[in-house]
Design a protein around this motif. Structure first.
Motif, PDB file in Angstrom:
ATOM      1  N   MET A   1       0.548  -1.050  -0.273  1.00  7.95           N
ATOM      2  CA  MET A   1       0.299  -0.148   0.147  1.00  7.95           C
ATOM      3  C   MET A   1       0.784   1.568   0.327  1.00  7.95           C
ATOM      4  SD  MET A   1      -3.031  -0.873   2.452  1.00  7.95           S
ATOM      5  CE  MET A   1      -2.729  -0.842   3.549  1.00  7.95           C
ATOM      6  N   LYS A   2       0.838   1.296  -1.155  1.00 12.44           N
ATOM      7  CA  LYS A   2       1.988   2.941  -1.231  1.00 12.44           C
ATOM      8  C   LYS A   2       1.308   4.085  -0.879  1.00 12.44           C
ATOM      9  CE  LYS A   2       5.306   4.797  -4.699  1.00 12.44           C
ATOM     10  NZ  LYS A   2       5.173   5.437  -6.430  1.00 12.44           N
ATOM     11  N   LYS A   3      -0.130   4.116  -1.358  1.00 12.79           N
ATOM     12  CA  LYS A   3      -0.663   5.095  -0.980  1.00 12.79           C
ATOM     13  C   LYS A   3      -2.036   4.835  -0.343  1.00 12.79           C
ATOM     14  CE  LYS A   3       1.853   9.049  -3.716  1.00 12.79           C
ATOM     15  NZ  LYS A   3       1.740   9.708  -4.957  1.00 12.79           N
ATOM     16  N   PHE A   4      -2.316   4.875   0.303  1.00 12.77           N
ATOM     17  CA  PHE A   4      -3.818   4.228   0.829  1.00 12.77           C
ATOM     18  C   PHE A   4      -4.623   5.221   1.237  1.00 12.77           C
ATOM     19  CE2 PHE A   4      -6.689   1.028   1.606  1.00 12.77           C
ATOM     20  CZ  PHE A   4      -7.038   0.982   3.151  1.00 12.77           C
ATOM     21  N   ARG A   5      -3.963   6.285   1.550  1.00  8.40           N
ATOM     22  CA  ARG A   5      -5.042   7.525   1.414  1.00  8.40           C
ATOM     23  C   ARG A   5      -5.543   7.666   2.904  1.00  8.40           C
ATOM     24  NH1 ARG A   5      -6.367   7.584  -4.471  1.00  8.40           N
ATOM     25  NH2 ARG A   5      -4.055   6.972  -4.559  1.00  8.40           N
ATOM     26  N   VAL A   6      -5.785   6.848   4.328  1.00 10.06           N
ATOM     27  CA  VAL A   6      -6.663   7.279   4.759  1.00 10.06           C
ATOM     28  C   VAL A   6      -7.181   8.274   5.154  1.00 10.06           C
ATOM     29  CG1 VAL A   6      -6.994   6.498   7.674  1.00 10.06           C
ATOM     30  CG2 VAL A   6      -5.480   4.445   6.197  1.00 10.06           C
ATOM     31  N   LEU A   7      -6.478   9.941   5.555  1.00  8.03           N
ATOM     32  CA  LEU A   7      -6.536  10.884   5.865  1.00  8.03           C
ATOM     33  C   LEU A   7      -7.539  11.827   4.930  1.00  8.03           C
ATOM     34  CD1 LEU A   7      -5.616  12.374   8.106  1.00  8.03           C
ATOM     35  CD2 LEU A   7      -3.843  14.185   6.429  1.00  8.03           C
ATOM     36  N   SER A   8      -7.335  11.051   3.281  1.00  7.20           N
ATOM     37  CA  SER A   8      -8.890  11.463   2.766  1.00  7.20           C
ATOM     38  C   SER A   8     -10.260  10.995   3.060  1.00  7.20           C
ATOM     39  CB  SER A   8      -8.052  11.713   0.702  1.00  7.20           C
ATOM     40  OG  SER A   8      -7.607  10.357   0.832  1.00  7.20           O
ATOM     41  N   ALA A   9     -10.098   9.740   3.295  1.00  6.77           N
ATOM     42  CA  ALA A   9     -11.114   9.429   3.353  1.00  6.77           C
ATOM     43  C   ALA A   9     -11.676   9.573   4.969  1.00  6.77           C
ATOM     44  CB  ALA A   9     -11.035   7.117   3.819  1.00  6.77           C
ATOM     45  N   ALA A  10     -10.786  10.091   5.712  1.00  8.47           N
ATOM     46  CA  ALA A  10     -11.533   9.954   7.808  1.00  8.47           C
ATOM     47  C   ALA A  10     -12.172  11.895   6.940  1.00  8.47           C
ATOM     48  CB  ALA A  10     -10.189  10.194   8.290  1.00  8.47           C
ATOM     49  N   LEU A  11     -11.221  12.527   6.099  1.00 11.85           N
ATOM     50  CA  LEU A  11     -11.528  14.242   5.859  1.00 11.85           C
ATOM     51  C   LEU A  11     -13.596  13.915   4.780  1.00 11.85           C
ATOM     52  CD1 LEU A  11     -11.281  17.307   5.247  1.00 11.85           C
ATOM     53  CD2 LEU A  11     -10.016  16.278   2.889  1.00 11.85           C
ATOM     54  N   ALA A  12     -13.361  12.732   4.229  1.00 11.24           N
ATOM     55  CA  ALA A  12     -14.590  13.125   3.393  1.00 11.24           C
ATOM     56  C   ALA A  12     -15.838  12.190   4.204  1.00 11.24           C
ATOM     57  CB  ALA A  12     -14.379  11.805   2.013  1.00 11.24           C
ATOM     58  N   GLY A  13     -15.707  11.362   4.960  1.00 12.67           N
ATOM     59  CA  GLY A  13     -16.958  10.884   6.732  1.00 12.67           C
ATOM     60  C   GLY A  13     -16.829  12.100   7.050  1.00 12.67           C
ATOM     61  N   THR A  14     -15.965  13.147   7.682  1.00 13.30           N
ATOM     62  CA  THR A  14     -16.266  14.142   8.478  1.00 13.30           C
ATOM     63  C   THR A  14     -17.033  15.014   7.663  1.00 13.30           C
ATOM     64  OG1 THR A  14     -14.304  13.158   9.675  1.00 13.30           O
ATOM     65  CG2 THR A  14     -14.751  16.071  10.067  1.00 13.30           C
ATOM     66  N   PHE A  15     -16.202  14.849   6.314  1.00 12.37           N
ATOM     67  CA  PHE A  15     -17.147  16.296   6.532  1.00 12.37           C
ATOM     68  C   PHE A  15     -19.108  16.090   5.693  1.00 12.37           C
ATOM     69  CE2 PHE A  15     -18.909  17.942   1.525  1.00 12.37           C
ATOM     70  CZ  PHE A  15     -18.479  19.336   2.321  1.00 12.37           C
ATOM     71  N   ILE A  16     -18.984  15.131   5.010  1.00 13.20           N
ATOM     72  CA  ILE A  16     -20.641  14.453   5.349  1.00 13.20           C
ATOM     73  C   ILE A  16     -20.607  14.374   6.077  1.00 13.20           C
ATOM     74  CG2 ILE A  16     -21.366  11.850   4.860  1.00 13.20           C
ATOM     75  CD1 ILE A  16     -20.318  13.048   2.300  1.00 13.20           C
ATOM     76  N   TYR A  17     -20.580  13.798   8.112  1.00 11.93           N
ATOM     77  CA  TYR A  17     -21.191  13.764   8.920  1.00 11.93           C
ATOM     78  C   TYR A  17     -21.194  15.309   9.637  1.00 11.93           C
ATOM     79  CZ  TYR A  17     -21.156  13.846  14.226  1.00 11.93           C
ATOM     80  OH  TYR A  17     -22.212  14.340  15.561  1.00 11.93           O
ATOM     81  N   VAL A  18     -20.527  16.197   9.271  1.00 15.43           N
ATOM     82  CA  VAL A  18     -20.834  17.669   9.779  1.00 15.43           C
ATOM     83  C   VAL A  18     -22.269  18.224   8.575  1.00 15.43           C
ATOM     84  CG1 VAL A  18     -19.816  19.972   9.371  1.00 15.43           C
ATOM     85  CG2 VAL A  18     -18.654  18.493  10.326  1.00 15.43           C
ATOM     86  N   PHE A  19     -21.851  18.066   7.228  1.00 12.30           N
ATOM     87  CA  PHE A  19     -22.672  18.796   6.294  1.00 12.30           C
ATOM     88  C   PHE A  19     -24.600  17.929   6.334  1.00 12.30           C
ATOM     89  CE2 PHE A  19     -25.163  17.945   2.538  1.00 12.30           C
ATOM     90  CZ  PHE A  19     -25.285  19.422   1.755  1.00 12.30           C
ATOM     91  N   VAL A  20     -24.659  17.108   6.629  1.00 11.58           N
ATOM     92  CA  VAL A  20     -25.513  16.147   7.569  1.00 11.58           C
ATOM     93  C   VAL A  20     -26.569  16.315   8.513  1.00 11.58           C
ATOM     94  CG1 VAL A  20     -26.999  14.594   8.001  1.00 11.58           C
ATOM     95  CG2 VAL A  20     -25.350  14.413   6.112  1.00 11.58           C
ATOM     96  N   SER A  21     -25.255  17.186   9.807  1.00 13.52           N
ATOM     97  CA  SER A  21     -25.748  17.588  10.898  1.00 13.52           C
ATOM     98  C   SER A  21     -26.543  19.331  10.567  1.00 13.52           C
ATOM     99  CB  SER A  21     -25.006  17.395  11.745  1.00 13.52           C
ATOM    100  OG  SER A  21     -24.249  15.879  11.905  1.00 13.52           O
ATOM    101  N   VAL A  22     -25.778  19.589  10.070  1.00 11.05           N
ATOM    102  CA  VAL A  22     -25.427  21.157   9.859  1.00 11.05           C
ATOM    103  C   VAL A  22     -27.320  21.908   8.789  1.00 11.05           C
ATOM    104  CG1 VAL A  22     -24.774  23.743   8.461  1.00 11.05           C
ATOM    105  CG2 VAL A  22     -23.262  22.279  10.194  1.00 11.05           C
ATOM    106  N   PHE A  23     -27.171  20.468   8.002  1.00  9.16           N
ATOM    107  CA  PHE A  23     -28.441  20.874   7.080  1.00  9.16           C
ATOM    108  C   PHE A  23     -29.567  19.895   7.921  1.00  9.16           C
ATOM    109  CE2 PHE A  23     -25.327  22.046   4.394  1.00  9.16           C
ATOM    110  CZ  PHE A  23     -25.996  23.566   3.535  1.00  9.16           C
ATOM    111  N   ALA A  24     -29.488  18.814   7.998  1.00  7.39           N
ATOM    112  CA  ALA A  24     -30.510  17.804   9.007  1.00  7.39           C
ATOM    113  C   ALA A  24     -30.525  17.418  10.331  1.00  7.39           C
ATOM    114  CB  ALA A  24     -31.023  16.996   7.823  1.00  7.39           C
ATOM    115  N   GLY A  25     -29.776  18.481  10.649  1.00  5.16           N
ATOM    116  CA  GLY A  25     -29.370  17.739  12.177  1.00  5.16           C
ATOM    117  C   GLY A  25     -30.627  18.266  13.228  1.00  5.16           C
TER     118      GLY A  25
END
Length: 164
Positions: A1-25
């Motif tokens: 695994m040269k570039k697994f990019r866990v950090l970008s996956a965590a960023l995407a997950g956090t963005f979706i969580y915050v987006f849904v919470s801000v608009f429909a929470g």
């Protein structure tokens, strides 16, 4: 695994969580809009009740201070004073008493919103999706292929070749 990019996956997950919470929470924009509409409805109802209260207050003040108003109200109710002559005319309807309607009680309802666990699940799903996509890209690029072993002997590379 040269570039697994866990950090970008965590960023995407956090963005979706915050987006849904801000608009429909619970405290999101959709819930806030519902509460503003309820506030407007309550303000209109409060204004109509306040008008009724003001007219009743004026009538009460007039009844407390002015004898002519008291006499007029007594005549409306059918009372007569000393020296009045009673005349009944058929066909005229009796004046009905004015009834004040304060309306039905209105209680503010809880706004509709998405629970917190839905936001968390969507964020986690986005995290897993980006992780699996990155893993797929790494497999497709050949990061996990086995390379031929090279053996080094005193600085000279020796390859594993079949013996003749």
């Amino acid at each position: 695994m040269k570039k697994f990019r866990v950090l970008s996956a965590a960023l995407a997950g956090t963005f979706i969580y915050v987006f849904v919470s801000v608009f429909a929470g619970r405290d999101g924009f959709l819930a806030e809009r519902q509460q503003r509409e309820q506030k407007r409805i309550l303000a209109v109802r409060t204004e109509s009740i306040q008008k009724t209260n003001d007219s009743l207050r004026l009538e009460c003040t007039a009844l407390l201070n002015d004898m002519e108003v008291i006499e007029g109200l007594a005549k409306k109710l059918g009372y007569v004073s000393y020296g009045d002559k009673i005349v009944k005319i058929n066909g005229l309807p009796l004046e009905q008493e004015r009834l004040y309607d304060a309306g039905t009680p209105l209680k503010a309802s809880e706004p509709e919103y998405l629970p917190e666990w839905v936001s968390k699940i969507l964020g986690f799903a986005a995290f897993l999706t980006v992780c699996l996509h990155s893993l797929y890209q790494d497999i497709k690029a050949g990061v996990f292929r086995r390379k031929k072993k090279s053996v080094f002997m005193e600085g000279i590379p020796v390859y594993d070749l079949p013996q003749i």
